[in-house]
Write an enzyme that holds these catalytic residues in place. Structure first.
Site, mmCIF file in Angstrom:
data_model
loop_
_atom_site.group_PDB
_atom_site.id
_atom_site.type_symbol
_atom_site.label_atom_id
_atom_site.label_comp_id
_atom_site.label_asym_id
_atom_site.label_seq_id
_atom_site.Cartn_x
_atom_site.Cartn_y
_atom_site.Cartn_z
ATOM 1 N N CYS A 5 120.271 154.587 79.428
ATOM 2 C CA CYS A 5 121.204 154.558 78.296
ATOM 3 C C CYS A 5 122.100 155.783 78.255
ATOM 4 O O CYS A 5 123.178 155.738 77.661
ATOM 5 C CB CYS A 5 120.442 154.411 76.980
ATOM 6 S SG CYS A 5 119.230 155.718 76.682
ATOM 7 N N GLU A 15 118.235 153.638 68.433
ATOM 8 C CA GLU A 15 118.594 154.366 69.654
ATOM 9 C C GLU A 15 119.341 153.391 70.549
ATOM 10 O O GLU A 15 118.730 152.549 71.204
ATOM 11 C CB GLU A 15 117.338 154.905 70.333
ATOM 12 C CG GLU A 15 116.594 155.933 69.504
ATOM 13 C CD GLU A 15 117.419 157.175 69.210
ATOM 14 O OE1 GLU A 15 118.303 157.504 70.026
ATOM 15 O OE2 GLU A 15 117.205 157.803 68.162
#
Length: 458
Positions: A249, A215
């Protein structure tokens, strides 16, 4: 904070291998019991977690609930409700040429999972993958980030109080601890962080031919077309950028705005900053701080362009005011890497094709945001690629555990949330069960019925 020694890491790995081999984690009742235990632990430790998040990131208890605790509780509830149906063997069809046989997919745990978590959402992003590991029937080693030491300590305390170390445990430390962990053949490594470190993790996992879920991140674009609702767009973009002081993110990394509405949109974003955080943002209880002095110095170098709004910093307090940088060029330094801070660079376009071409000329982002009418939104989705996307909003796709969450290309591989978290730590085992009451000779040499086989297969 004391780092876990290489000797202790070796012991942990050996103990977890032994415990997994006992078959205890495979029981559905056991898994459900552990999921419920984790939920109880999170609720019990909520105040300690909130205090730790405030100390590490100046994160308010409200933001902590919205972006950390509530997501975990909802995820746990979803797994507890659905685990039995997910784990049930799935019947699939069987081709005529291999009948009489029955075919099923069995779902089995991969084994031992290594979860390496980041510092930006240090509680949620450590425990969210763990939910998948528990659901799947795996053991797990958690490695929190040393950059948020208070949260890391609370996680260790919580896990050690509620779980045996042979099943779930915490390893503390930095790069050295990671290197020690990489020496062992974990069955799956779940890493959240930067693409650069993701490559290191993938290389380490390749030595053991083990699965990885990466991720990562990247420069997530936000497009605002001339037919967008500017007031709504301004508020939602501002919210997406100030959450965790931009250290997200999936934060809107940069803005691509139609030149006809740029002036009005920037005014709306600026107004939204102050509506949410007040006129003196430095004193707001709802605005975070940058994680480390090193991160501050990295962000400081970007504050030298055409500052439309903000730009104030306090190095000692690790504070950066929400900042809009106008008239940015694609060659500028700020456009070369993920910002990971409360700075919003703005570029304009005249035709939507220009914005799409710019996005496609760079690495695939973790998220993409588009503000405008549905017809053009469909075009943007059709002609671009990203891990996830929102139309007329930012960030909120991460909160739906029925949606897969993950990157593509440079922004990651593999998915999680909801059932995808369960599958991330699961091996789908195809099994054919053949009858012994009838043995059709078509498959055996000397292939007397080869012509019939060709007709059946064809």
């Amino acid at each position: 904070m004391e780092e876990t020694s290489a000797k202790d890491i070796a012991k942990i790995y050996k103990k977890q291998r032994t415990f997994f081999a006992s078959q205890e984690t495979k029981s559905i009742d056991f898994r459900l019991q552990q999921l419920k235990k984790l939920k109880e632990a999170i609720l019990q430790y909520e105040n300690k977690v909130n205090e730790a998040l405030w100390r590490d990131l100046h994160k308010s208890k409200e933001e902590a609930f919205l972006t950390e605790t509530s997501l975990l509780i909802e995820e746990l509830n979803y797994h507890i409700k659905n685990l039995k149906s997910w784990a049930k063997p799935k019947k699939v069809g069987t081709p005529l040429q291999i009948k009489p046989s029955r075919s099923k997919i069995y779902f089995e745990p991969l084994g031992i999972g290594l979860i390496i978590a980041p510092w930006n959402y240090p509680f949620q992003l450590t425990l969210n993958p763990l939910i998948g590991a528990i659901s799947a029937g795996c053991c797990a080693v958690l490695k929190p980030s040393p950059d948020t030491p208070n949260v890391a300590r609370v996680i260790e305390e919580m896990i050690s109080e509620h779980f045996s170390s042979e099943y779930i445990t915490v390893v503390q430390g930095g790069k050295e601890a990671n290197q020690e962990l990489f020496k062992f053949a974990f069955d799956v490594t779940f890493f959240t962080g930067s693409p650069g470190v993701g490559k290191i993790v993938m290389k380490a996992a390749a030595e053991h031919l083990s699965r990885v879920v990466l991720e990562l991140g990247g420069k997530s674009p936000c497009i605002v077309n001339k037919d967008a609702n500017l007031k709504i767009a301004g508020k939602r973009i501002a919210w997406g950028k100030i959450m965790n002081a931009g250290q997200t993110c999936i934060a809107p990394d940069y803005l691509l705005v139609h030149k006809e509405v740029k002036k009005d949109l920037l005014a709306e974003i600026s107004k939204a900053f102050e509506e949410m955080l007040g006129g003196n943002i430095a004193n707001s209880n709802y605005y975070g701080r940058i994680v480390t002095p090193a991160a501050m110095n990295r962000l400081k170098k970007y504050l030298n362009g055409d500052i439309y709004y903000g730009g104030k910093i306090d190095l000692e307090k690790k504070y950066i005011e929400p900042t809009i940088l106008n008239n940015i060029d694609s060659e500028d330094e700020i456009m070369q890497e993920e910002i990971f801070g409360p700075i919003l660079p703005v570029m304009e376009f005249g035709e939507l094709t220009e914005a799409i071409s710019y996005i496609n000329g760079n690495e695939k982002p973790l998220a993409l945001y588009y503000f405008g009418k549905d017809k053009t939104a469909k075009r943007v989705l059709r002609e671009t690629s990203s891990g996830g996307a929102c139309i007329n909003d930012t960030l909120i796709h991460v909160a739906n555990h029925k949606l897969p969450f993950g990157g593509v290309g440079n922004s990651g591989m593999g998915k999680y949330h909801g059932k995808e978290s369960y599958l991330a730590f699961t091996h789908e085992r195809g099994v054919v069960n053949s009858s012994t009451k009838l043995d059709i000779p078509l498959k055996y040499p000397p292939y007397k019925f080869f012509g019939l086989i060709k007709k059946i297969v064809g």
